[in-house]
Design a protein around this motif. Sequence first.
Motif, PDB file in Angstrom:
ATOM      1  N   VAL A 180       0.845  -1.200   0.000  1.00  0.00           N
ATOM      2  CA  VAL A 180       0.000   0.000   0.000  1.00  0.00           C
ATOM      3  C   VAL A 180       0.878   1.246   0.000  1.00  0.00           C
ATOM      4  O   VAL A 180       0.615   2.217  -0.722  1.00  0.00           O
ATOM      5  N   LEU A 181       1.935   1.214   0.790  1.00  0.00           N
ATOM      6  CA  LEU A 181       2.853   2.347   0.879  1.00  0.00           C
ATOM      7  C   LEU A 181       3.643   2.533  -0.410  1.00  0.00           C
ATOM      8  O   LEU A 181       3.724   3.644  -0.956  1.00  0.00           O
ATOM      9  N   ILE A 182       4.214   1.462  -0.929  1.00  0.00           N
ATOM     10  CA  ILE A 182       5.085   1.599  -2.097  1.00  0.00           C
ATOM     11  C   ILE A 182       4.287   1.951  -3.340  1.00  0.00           C
ATOM     12  O   ILE A 182       4.781   2.663  -4.233  1.00  0.00           O
ATOM     13  N   ILE A 183       3.043   1.501  -3.442  1.00  0.00           N
ATOM     14  CA  ILE A 183       2.202   1.882  -4.589  1.00  0.00           C
ATOM     15  C   ILE A 183       1.977   3.394  -4.597  1.00  0.00           C
ATOM     16  O   ILE A 183       2.022   4.031  -5.662  1.00  0.00           O
ATOM     17  N   GLN A 184       1.745   3.989  -3.437  1.00  0.00           N
ATOM     18  CA  GLN A 184       1.587   5.446  -3.373  1.00  0.00           C
ATOM     19  C   GLN A 184       2.856   6.156  -3.853  1.00  0.00           C
ATOM     20  O   GLN A 184       2.788   7.133  -4.614  1.00  0.00           O
ATOM     21  N   LEU A 185       4.006   5.677  -3.415  1.00  0.00           N
ATOM     22  CA  LEU A 185       5.262   6.307  -3.811  1.00  0.00           C
ATOM     23  C   LEU A 185       5.528   6.121  -5.298  1.00  0.00           C
ATOM     24  O   LEU A 185       6.057   7.033  -5.956  1.00  0.00           O
ATOM     25  N   TYR A 186       5.163   4.960  -5.846  1.00  0.00           N
ATOM     26  CA  TYR A 186       5.278   4.762  -7.289  1.00  0.00           C
ATOM     27  C   TYR A 186       4.399   5.756  -8.039  1.00  0.00           C
ATOM     28  O   TYR A 186       4.819   6.363  -9.031  1.00  0.00           O
ATOM     29  N   LEU A 187       3.166   5.918  -7.580  1.00  0.00           N
ATOM     30  CA  LEU A 187       2.246   6.833  -8.262  1.00  0.00           C
ATOM     31  C   LEU A 187       2.751   8.271  -8.223  1.00  0.00           C
ATOM     32  O   LEU A 187       2.599   9.030  -9.196  1.00  0.00           O
ATOM     33  N   LEU A 188       3.344   8.660  -7.124  1.00  0.00           N
ATOM     34  CA  LEU A 188       3.767  10.043  -6.946  1.00  0.00           C
ATOM     35  C   LEU A 188       5.197  10.306  -7.409  1.00  0.00           C
ATOM     36  O   LEU A 188       5.637  11.467  -7.393  1.00  0.00           O
ATOM     37  N   TYR A 189       5.917   9.274  -7.818  1.00  0.00           N
ATOM     38  CA  TYR A 189       7.333   9.445  -8.160  1.00  0.00           C
ATOM     39  C   TYR A 189       7.589  10.574  -9.161  1.00  0.00           C
ATOM     40  O   TYR A 189       8.496  11.398  -8.930  1.00  0.00           O
ATOM     41  N   PRO A 190       6.857  10.667 -10.280  1.00  0.00           N
ATOM     42  CA  PRO A 190       7.156  11.768 -11.211  1.00  0.00           C
ATOM     43  C   PRO A 190       7.072  13.148 -10.557  1.00  0.00           C
ATOM     44  O   PRO A 190       7.888  14.034 -10.856  1.00  0.00           O
ATOM     45  N   LEU A 191       6.108  13.355  -9.661  1.00  0.00           N
ATOM     46  CA  LEU A 191       6.005  14.631  -8.957  1.00  0.00           C
ATOM     47  C   LEU A 191       7.126  14.791  -7.932  1.00  0.00           C
ATOM     48  O   LEU A 191       7.716  15.869  -7.795  1.00  0.00           O
ATOM     49  N   ILE A 192       7.407  13.717  -7.204  1.00  0.00           N
ATOM     50  CA  ILE A 192       8.432  13.777  -6.156  1.00  0.00           C
ATOM     51  C   ILE A 192       9.800  14.065  -6.765  1.00  0.00           C
ATOM     52  O   ILE A 192      10.540  14.933  -6.291  1.00  0.00           O
ATOM     53  N   VAL A 193      10.154  13.343  -7.827  1.00  0.00           N
ATOM     54  CA  VAL A 193      11.479  13.531  -8.416  1.00  0.00           C
ATOM     55  C   VAL A 193      11.580  14.891  -9.086  1.00  0.00           C
ATOM     56  O   VAL A 193      12.659  15.515  -9.083  1.00  0.00           O
ATOM     57  N   GLY A 194      10.466  15.384  -9.654  1.00  0.00           N
ATOM     58  CA  GLY A 194      10.487  16.725 -10.223  1.00  0.00           C
ATOM     59  C   GLY A 194      10.745  17.775  -9.164  1.00  0.00           C
ATOM     60  O   GLY A 194      11.534  18.712  -9.369  1.00  0.00           O
ATOM     61  N   GLY A 195      10.088  17.634  -8.013  1.00  0.00           N
ATOM     62  CA  GLY A 195      10.327  18.560  -6.913  1.00  0.00           C
ATOM     63  C   GLY A 195      11.749  18.471  -6.397  1.00  0.00           C
ATOM     64  O   GLY A 195      12.400  19.490  -6.131  1.00  0.00           O
ATOM     65  N   TYR A 196      12.256  17.224  -6.246  1.00  0.00           N
ATOM     66  CA  TYR A 196      13.633  17.060  -5.778  1.00  0.00           C
ATOM     67  C   TYR A 196      14.613  17.723  -6.742  1.00  0.00           C
ATOM     68  O   TYR A 196      15.536  18.446  -6.311  1.00  0.00           O
ATOM     69  N   ASP A 197      14.444  17.473  -8.047  1.00  0.00           N
ATOM     70  CA  ASP A 197      15.383  18.021  -9.035  1.00  0.00           C
ATOM     71  C   ASP A 197      15.373  19.544  -9.023  1.00  0.00           C
ATOM     72  O   ASP A 197      16.416  20.184  -9.233  1.00  0.00           O
ATOM     73  N   ALA A 198      14.205  20.151  -8.782  1.00  0.00           N
ATOM     74  CA  ALA A 198      14.141  21.611  -8.705  1.00  0.00           C
ATOM     75  C   ALA A 198      14.979  22.111  -7.526  1.00  0.00           C
ATOM     76  O   ALA A 198      15.740  23.085  -7.660  1.00  0.00           O
ATOM     77  N   PHE A 199      14.866  21.465  -6.378  1.00  0.00           N
ATOM     78  CA  PHE A 199      15.682  21.848  -5.227  1.00  0.00           C
ATOM     79  C   PHE A 199      17.161  21.560  -5.481  1.00  0.00           C
ATOM     80  O   PHE A 199      18.037  22.348  -5.085  1.00  0.00           O
ATOM     81  N   ASP A 200      17.446  20.443  -6.150  1.00  0.00           N
ATOM     82  CA  ASP A 200      18.830  20.067  -6.409  1.00  0.00           C
ATOM     83  C   ASP A 200      19.506  21.076  -7.334  1.00  0.00           C
ATOM     84  O   ASP A 200      20.671  21.456  -7.113  1.00  0.00           O
ATOM     85  N   ARG A 201      18.795  21.510  -8.364  1.00  0.00           N
ATOM     86  CA  ARG A 201      19.363  22.499  -9.277  1.00  0.00           C
ATOM     87  C   ARG A 201      19.647  23.818  -8.564  1.00  0.00           C
ATOM     88  O   ARG A 201      20.582  24.550  -8.923  1.00  0.00           O
ATOM     89  N   ALA A 202      18.841  24.098  -7.554  1.00  0.00           N
ATOM     90  CA  ALA A 202      19.047  25.334  -6.785  1.00  0.00           C
ATOM     91  C   ALA A 202      20.095  25.160  -5.685  1.00  0.00           C
ATOM     92  O   ALA A 202      20.355  26.103  -4.918  1.00  0.00           O
ATOM     93  N   GLY A 203      20.680  23.965  -5.588  1.00  0.00           N
ATOM     94  CA  GLY A 203      21.669  23.707  -4.555  1.00  0.00           C
ATOM     95  C   GLY A 203      21.088  23.559  -3.173  1.00  0.00           C
ATOM     96  O   GLY A 203      21.788  23.750  -2.165  1.00  0.00           O
ATOM     97  N   ALA A 204      19.798  23.210  -3.108  1.00  0.00           N
ATOM     98  CA  ALA A 204      19.110  23.140  -1.808  1.00  0.00           C
ATOM     99  C   ALA A 204      18.585  21.746  -1.502  1.00  0.00           C
ATOM    100  O   ALA A 204      17.647  21.600  -0.714  1.00  0.00           O
TER     101      ALA A 204
END
Length: 372
Positions: free
Chosen positions: A134-158
Motif C-alpha cells: 500500500v505504501l510503495i504503490i503510493q510512492l510509485y504513483l507520486l514518483y514523477p512529482l516527487i522527483v520533479g520537486g527534488y530536481d528543482a531543489f537540487d538544481r538550486a543547490g538546496a
Amino acid sequence: MVAVVWIRELDYLRGFSALAVIAVHVSMSATRTPAADLLCLLNVFVYIIAHFAVPVFIFISGWVLALRYAGAYSVPAYYRRRARTILPPYLFFTGFFLLVSVEGAVHLAGVPDPGTAAGALLMGTAAYHLWFFVLIIQLYLLYPLIVGGYDAFDRAGAALYLLLALLFGQVLWNVGAHVFGAFAGAEWYPVLIRLFPSHLFYFVLGIHAARHTDRLRSALRSFSPAWVLAAAVSGALLLGGIWVAAVLRYGSFSGATLAVFCVYRILEPLYYVPVIAVLILAAGRLEAAGGRLSGAARSFGEHSFGIYLIHPLIIAACAAVWASLTGLSWADWATYPVLFAATAALSYGIVRVAAPLPCTGRLLGSRRSGGT
C-alpha cells in the motif's frame, strides 16, 4: 528512459533488508506474550532494531527509480511498467492470504465477503506484511512529482535543505499518527502510518543517493567505518533499550504508553540513517571481496522480492513442523534462531527455484522486476 548502470551494492542492501524482515516477523511472536521474561525482552530488542528493513527497502526503491527514470522518460510507460511489476503479486498474494491465514498457524480462512476483500486490498491487511505494498504503490504513483520537486531543489543547490525539511515533516507525521489514533480512535493509526508521508524522507534520500552516488561514496569513505558502526549500534541500543524498559515498566509490549511510541518515532531516524550508511559500507566491502559469500549475499538480495512475499507462510509452516517434531513453542529459546535460519533458507530456495518458471516468475520476480 536512459540506459541504467546498475549499482551492484543495491542487491546486497536488499538481502540485508530481507533478513531483517524475517527477524522482525520471527521475533514479533515474543511481543505478544504476557510474561516480560528475558526471552521476551531479547526478542523485543531484536524486533525493534530490525525495523530498519522497511526504511531501507523504501530508500532502495527511491534509488532504483531515480536510476531507471532519469532525464527524459515516458510517464505513461513508467506507470505501465510499475503496474506490471507491483499489481500482479499484490493482487495474487492478497487473494492467497485471504484464503490461507498465517496468523499463528497455517489454516484455511474461508472465502471472504466482498467488503473484507476490498478492505484488505486498500489497507494491505490480508497478511501482516502486505501493508508495505500500500505504501510503495503510493510512492510509485507520486514518483514523477516527487522527483520533479527534488530536481528543482537540487538544481538550486538546496537538496540537503529539502531532505532536512522532509525528515522533520516525517517525524511530525508519524508522531501525529500515534497522537491522532490515541484521541480520535485507534482505527486511524493504521491508516495514517500507511500513507506516503510516513516514509517519504527515506524515498527522497534514495533519489538523492542516485543523483549523487559518487559524492555519497566519497562522503562515506571520509568517515571512519568504526564511527559509522558505533553510531548505528548506539541508535540500536537507544531504541531497543527504550522498548525493553517500556516492557519492564508496563508488563507487555502493547501496554506501553503513548509517550513511549512518540519518543520512539522521534528518535528512529537517528538509528535508521546510520544503519543505511553501515549497510552501504558493508555492501561495498562484500562487492570488493568477491568470492562465494559475496555471490550468495547478492543472490539472496536479487530474490528478496519473492522472499518478502512468501516468508510469512514459511514461518507459520516451519513453526508448526518444529512444534510437532520437538514439542517446543514460542516460549522456548531454541525456537527463534531455528525458525529464522529455516525461514531464510527455505524462502530463498523456493524463490530461487520458482522465479525462473513462466507461471511464477512475474509473481516472485528478481531485482530487475521491482523497486523493492
